[in-house]
Design a protein around this motif. Structure first.
Motif, PDB file in Angstrom:
ATOM      1  N   ARG A  13       0.832  -1.218   0.000  1.00  0.00           N
ATOM      2  CA  ARG A  13       0.000   0.000   0.000  1.00  0.00           C
ATOM      3  C   ARG A  13       0.859   1.258   0.000  1.00  0.00           C
ATOM      4  O   ARG A  13       0.565   2.212  -0.722  1.00  0.00           O
ATOM      5  CB  ARG A  13      -0.932   0.002   1.212  1.00  0.00           C
ATOM      6  CG  ARG A  13      -2.059  -0.999   1.094  1.00  0.00           C
ATOM      7  CD  ARG A  13      -2.942  -0.954   2.298  1.00  0.00           C
ATOM      8  NE  ARG A  13      -3.250   0.431   2.612  1.00  0.00           N
ATOM      9  CZ  ARG A  13      -4.409   0.872   3.020  1.00  0.00           C
ATOM     10  NH1 ARG A  13      -5.392   0.036   3.183  1.00  0.00           N
ATOM     11  NH2 ARG A  13      -4.607   2.140   3.288  1.00  0.00           N
ATOM     12  N   ASN A  14       1.919   1.253   0.784  1.00  0.00           N
ATOM     13  CA  ASN A  14       2.827   2.408   0.809  1.00  0.00           C
ATOM     14  C   ASN A  14       3.478   2.622  -0.556  1.00  0.00           C
ATOM     15  O   ASN A  14       3.614   3.765  -1.014  1.00  0.00           O
ATOM     16  CB  ASN A  14       3.905   2.219   1.876  1.00  0.00           C
ATOM     17  CG  ASN A  14       3.351   2.331   3.277  1.00  0.00           C
ATOM     18  OD1 ASN A  14       2.270   2.853   3.501  1.00  0.00           O
ATOM     19  ND2 ASN A  14       4.100   1.798   4.242  1.00  0.00           N
ATOM     20  N   HIS A  17       0.936   4.196  -2.927  1.00  0.00           N
ATOM     21  CA  HIS A  17       0.783   5.630  -2.659  1.00  0.00           C
ATOM     22  C   HIS A  17       1.987   6.414  -3.177  1.00  0.00           C
ATOM     23  O   HIS A  17       1.830   7.497  -3.750  1.00  0.00           O
ATOM     24  CB  HIS A  17       0.574   5.879  -1.168  1.00  0.00           C
ATOM     25  CG  HIS A  17      -0.743   5.387  -0.661  1.00  0.00           C
ATOM     26  ND1 HIS A  17      -1.952   5.883  -1.096  1.00  0.00           N
ATOM     27  CD2 HIS A  17      -1.045   4.429   0.236  1.00  0.00           C
ATOM     28  CE1 HIS A  17      -2.939   5.252  -0.490  1.00  0.00           C
ATOM     29  NE2 HIS A  17      -2.416   4.362   0.322  1.00  0.00           N
ATOM     30  N   ARG A  20       1.748   6.673  -6.965  1.00  0.00           N
ATOM     31  CA  ARG A  20       0.708   7.636  -7.352  1.00  0.00           C
ATOM     32  C   ARG A  20       1.206   9.064  -7.211  1.00  0.00           C
ATOM     33  O   ARG A  20       0.927   9.907  -8.065  1.00  0.00           O
ATOM     34  CB  ARG A  20      -0.542   7.435  -6.499  1.00  0.00           C
ATOM     35  CG  ARG A  20      -1.349   6.229  -6.877  1.00  0.00           C
ATOM     36  CD  ARG A  20      -2.561   6.128  -6.004  1.00  0.00           C
ATOM     37  NE  ARG A  20      -3.376   4.992  -6.349  1.00  0.00           N
ATOM     38  CZ  ARG A  20      -4.283   4.468  -5.542  1.00  0.00           C
ATOM     39  NH1 ARG A  20      -4.487   4.977  -4.341  1.00  0.00           N
ATOM     40  NH2 ARG A  20      -4.993   3.440  -5.925  1.00  0.00           N
ATOM     41  N   ARG A  21       1.925   9.336  -6.121  1.00  0.00           N
ATOM     42  CA  ARG A  21       2.491  10.690  -5.927  1.00  0.00           C
ATOM     43  C   ARG A  21       3.499  11.001  -7.020  1.00  0.00           C
ATOM     44  O   ARG A  21       3.524  12.115  -7.559  1.00  0.00           O
ATOM     45  CB  ARG A  21       3.152  10.806  -4.554  1.00  0.00           C
ATOM     46  CG  ARG A  21       2.188  11.032  -3.425  1.00  0.00           C
ATOM     47  CD  ARG A  21       2.892  11.466  -2.140  1.00  0.00           C
ATOM     48  NE  ARG A  21       4.062  10.684  -1.794  1.00  0.00           N
ATOM     49  CZ  ARG A  21       4.059   9.581  -1.052  1.00  0.00           C
ATOM     50  NH1 ARG A  21       2.929   9.119  -0.551  1.00  0.00           N
ATOM     51  NH2 ARG A  21       5.183   8.947  -0.785  1.00  0.00           N
TER      52      ARG A  21
END
Length: 71
Positions: A13-14, A17, A20-21
């Motif tokens: 999950r990290n 994220h 995506r950033r």
């Protein structure tokens, strides 16, 4: 064993994220393709691990792939 799987889920999950950033920044086409490929790999790994860790399915709930398709 369960704690290890939860840690791996958090790591995926990290990473998702983070990717995506990164996609929101200015990137070359090659960098963007690499990150998009890694993002797809992380999503796939997360879905597989989540399904193996939590095999119970509740009625009416969408799968992660279905949820992404509607976003």
């Amino acid at each position: 064993m369960f704690d290890e799987k939860l840690a791996r889920i958090r790591a995926h999950r990290n990473n998702i994220h983070r990717y995506r950033r990164l996609l929101k920044t200015k990137l070359s086409e090659l960098e963007r393709q690499f990150i998009e490929r890694r993002l797809a790999e992380e999503r796939s790994a997360l879905e597989s691990l989540t399904a193996a860790t939590f095999p119970v399915s509740f009625g009416g709930a969408n799968t992660p792939a279905e949820m992404r398709a509607t976003q």
